[in-house]
Every structure is written in C-alpha cells, then in structure tokens.
Motif scaffolding. Sequence first.
Motif: not given
Length: 293
Positions: A116-123, A126-130, A166-168
């Motif tokens: 758990k680290f800062l920005g984990r939810g943003f990452i 972003l992965l889901v968006f791609t 299919s990386f994400v």
Amino acid sequence: MALEATHSAGSDYVIRKPLVTPRVRRWIVSVLLAAVCCIWIYPLVWMVSASFKTNAAIFASEGLIPSEPVIDNYLRAWNEANIGAYFFNTLFVTVGSVLLVTIATAMMGYVLGRRKFLGRGFIFGLLVFTMFVPQGYTIIPVFELLSMLGLGQSLWGVMLATTGGSFVIFVLLFAGYFSQMPDELEEAAKMDGVGFVRTFWYVMLPLSKPIIVTVIVMQTLYAWNDFLLPLVVTLANPAIRTLSVGVYAFKGENFVDWGGMTAASTITIVPVVVLFLFLQRYFIDGLAGAVKG
C-alpha cells in the motif's frame, strides 16, 4: 420446479414429490448443452473437413466427410505458402512474449497486490482506463517506437509489440491473486532475513502456479492469433510474417484458395487447442482464484 402432491396414509400432512427428478434434470441440461456445443464447434469441424478437400469439392455439398481426401492442401500450405517458416516465426514471437509478459506482470501484480503506497489507487485506475483504448489507436506509436529502437523490421520487434496486448489484464489478475495470500508468508520470510525480491521469487511466485498458467494460456492465445499488429509490423519484411498474417495470403484479388487457407488455419489452431486441453484445469483454477481475490 413442478411438484406432485400425495397424501401420506394415516396422517394429515402432504408430501410433495418433484415431477422432475434431479437425474432427469441433469440429462435435460446435458442434452441442451451438447446441442449448443455442436453448434459452437461446427465451424471448426467444417474447417478441418475442408482442409482435406479440393476447392471444387468444398462447394459441392458432399457433407463433412470428404469423399476423396487429399493432403495436397497441407503440403502446399507448408512449403509453397511458407506456412512452415511462419509457424516458427509465430513460435518465436509467442514464447518470447509469454516469458516477458509473465515475469513483468507478476512483479507489477505483486507490488500492487501486496503493498500500500501513495498513488496506488490512481495506478489501478490508469491501468483500467488503458483497457478501453482500441488497439488501432496504438499501432502507429508502437511502430514508431520500434523503428526508433531499430526493431521495426525484425522478429524481436514483433515479439515486443505483442507483449502489450493483454498486459493490463494480467497485472490485475496477479494483483488479485497475490492480495489474498496470508501475510504470515511474508512475515516468516522477513524473520529468516529474506528480502523483498527474494520473497517474491522464492516464496510468493511458486505459490501462484494457477495464475501463472492462466497468464501463459491467455498470452499464448493472444500472441499466436494476433493479426493487426503483426500485419503492420511485417509489411516491409514478409519473411517475418506470423501465421495469422500468412494465412491471409491465400486470399488473392480475384481468387481465394479455400483448400490451402483451411489447411493453414488448421495448422495454426491445433497447437493452441492442444495447449489449452493440457492446461485447462490450472487455467480455470487461476481465474477462480483471481476473481475471489
């Protein structure tokens, strides 16, 4: 469920018996599923059947069983149409991309699933968006990147290009699987003086065998069957075509060699079908474990 009411002798209560027993219900479901399965696999059966027919016999409505089977389609596809060379090109691209994708996504999934680290939810967002970006929009940037690296006309370039399809999804599968593992495993490794990387490599990764097999199967299917990206990358160098692009070569401007195309398609699909039959149990277990996590 339909029920049949019967009165028990010497009593006032009613015993209700089902009109359809569980055994009959299973038979009905099995028959319906078998019918759906036959419809589903008919195109595959037709393809294999047509691969043993001449072009004239394919459209002669003689049924699925060839009256005069021929193997010339396979010989012509393997030798004259270079399907043999394309087969080994596809094998190189598939094996290389599977190794790269499995290792990279496992490491990313481990960090996202266990730390758990800062920005984990943003990452994660972003992965889901791609995932919603169509492949056609990324072909030109990918091709330009390969050209800058000097890999635009090589099998290494095709292999690297197919690693991102299919990386994400695989990162999310690994993250979900690793997140459900007990914390005691990492705590025991720390007490033994094992670092973060070695804990991942020697403790957590061996325990994720089902999800590893799932990623291997899915990436193999993607890399083996991908058409659009290899088509663009191999335009300037037909010698490095993959099977999916090579099969398309049987379609001419005024004529389609259906016998050769179906034979080449059969050669293309058999390896992945055999792979899935051997690994299907681990594949299902991996998906179930990732979804649960």
